[in-house]
Design an enzyme around this catalytic site. Structure first.
Site: not given
Ligand code: PGA
Ligand code: ZN
Length: 413
Positions: A39, A144, A153-154, A197, A233, A278, A305, A330, A358-360, A381
């Protein structure tokens, strides 16, 4: 002095190709790998050039090594500038931000190694002593996860009452275990599937996911005797429909305009005492961020983000508008360690909390654990479970053991 640069193609946690870089100096060695997002924010630098990792190996590796060999690994800023020059674009489109960030981080690690210092100490100095709280990933939806998952998403947690990193990461894993049981009571078809994740993928509405997330925090918090706070998130850019100008919650059959979204998120934060939210709005909606931040910013981290993409110029606009009180960091969104640090510095000078992330799509590279400590980030994170996630968490346990006077970072929320 850099004697060799080696670039190789390795697997990431989604099974895609990414780059790993080795930097050899006459008395040091550094290795770093780049992660990948699913994302992604639209203003991130380009991760890989056309031709992908194979093109990097066949064409870019030689370009980089011929420039870097002979340079001093300590001159990280100069090296990052050289990488930018080799690339020649303003978004790393020709050699890839994932290439440059892996080189940049590997250079820093080689410089640290030449002094026999761990990276966090080399970058952060002798007096670093704060450990970030791990923002743990419990349930996944959106980009994800699969089709019947929540739109959010999270579903995250922060063990705000933990006294040290070991207590913190085990609290997160206990909540993760508890949620498996709670999901089974709400989703009879649950097979134990997990998202990118490592959070569970429940086939439930956003509301039910929020409820069981809060319940798991409370029950485990009571059992182990520390406070655990829920967090999110939303990655709302992913379900913002620009034509309809609405957030489409397909799992709930509800759509919300920006005003509704502000009310909805504020209500969630207050109902569940969320400590962190987030990307509650589309990445272009600075006004939505600003409004929410003015309503709840005193009690909750309102974190950007996709809106900021670790970019100092975009963050400057956010600061001017008071759009957020936290920013996701990131390194591969911006392409080098120096640019990452410039953004962190601007954030800290303006009381915007840096949240190293991190990233996904990840590797077992543990560099971000060191960056979070070096930058004095209050939060890191990096998931809760899965080899590529625990690589960072276990590194934090080692770092805490090494520090002479470790304390948990101040959350101030
Ligand atoms: P991404 O997502 O690493 O897939 O961009 C992680 C996030 O949105 O924090
Ligand atoms: Zn994010």
């Amino acid at each position: 002095v850099i004697e060799d640069v080696r670039v190789r193609k390795i697997l990431d946690s989604r099974g895609n190709a990414t780059v790993e870089v080795d930097i050899l100096t006459w008395n040091g060695f550094g290795r770093a790998a780049a992660p990948s997002g699913a994302s992604t924010g639209s203003r991130e630098v380009v991760a890989f050039p056309d031709g992908g990792v194979d093109k990097i190996i066949s064409e870019v590796e030689d370009l980089i090594s011929s420039e870097l060999i002979g340079m001093d690994a300590e001159d990280i800023a100069d090296i990052d500038l050289v990488l930018k020059e080799i690339d020649g674009t303003d978004n790393y489109a020709s050699i890839g931000g994932n290439t440059t960030v892996a080189v940049s981080m590997a250079v820093a690690k080689a410089a640290a190694a030449s002094y026999n210092l761990p990276l966090y100490k080399y970058l952060g100095g002798n007096f670093v002593n704060e450990i970030p709280y791990p923002l743990g990933n419990m349930m996944n939806g959106g980009a994800h996860a699969g089709v019947n998952a929540p739109d959010i998403q999270e579903f995250l947690i922060v063990p705000v009452g933990a006294n040290n990193i070991t207590e913190a990461v085990f609290a997160n894993s206990a909540v993760h275990k508890k949620l498996k049981e709670l999901i089974q009571t709400k989703d009879s078809l649950f097979t134990g599937g997990k998202g990118d994740e490592g959070g569970w993928i429940p086939n439930v509405s956003n509301d039910i996911a929020l409820e069981i997330q809060a319940q798991a925090c409370e029950e485990v918090g009571d059992e182990i005797g520390i406070k655990i706070s829920p967090a999110l998130d939303m990655a709302a850019s992913e379900f913002w429909d620009a034509n309809q100008e609405k957030y489409i919650y397909s799992q709930d059959n509800v759509s919300r305009d920006t005003g509704d979204q502000i009310e909805f998120v504020k209500d969630i934060i207050e109902t569940y005492n969320m400590i962190y939210v987030e990307d509650p709005f589309d990445e272009a909606d600075f006004d939505g961020f600003k409004e929410l931040n003015s309503l709840v910013g005193d009690k909750c981290f309102v974190c950007g983000d996709d809106i900021f993409v670790t970019n100092k110029e975009i963050l400057a606009k956010g600061i001017e508008m008071n759009a957020a009180n936290a920013i996701i960091i990131k390194p591969n969104q911006i392409g080098s360690l120096s640019e990452t640090y410039a953004t962190v510095k601007l954030a800290k000078e303006n009381d915007v909390a840096p949240v190293v992330s991190h990233r996904s799509g990840e590797t077992t590279d543990e560099t971000i654990a060191h960056l979070a400590v070096a930058f004095g980030a209050p939060l890191i994170k990096t998931g809760a479970l899965g080899g590529e996630r625990i690589a960072k968490l276990n590194e934090l346990i080692r770092i805490e053991e090494e520090l002479s006077n470790p304390i948990m970072a101040k959350l101030n929320k």
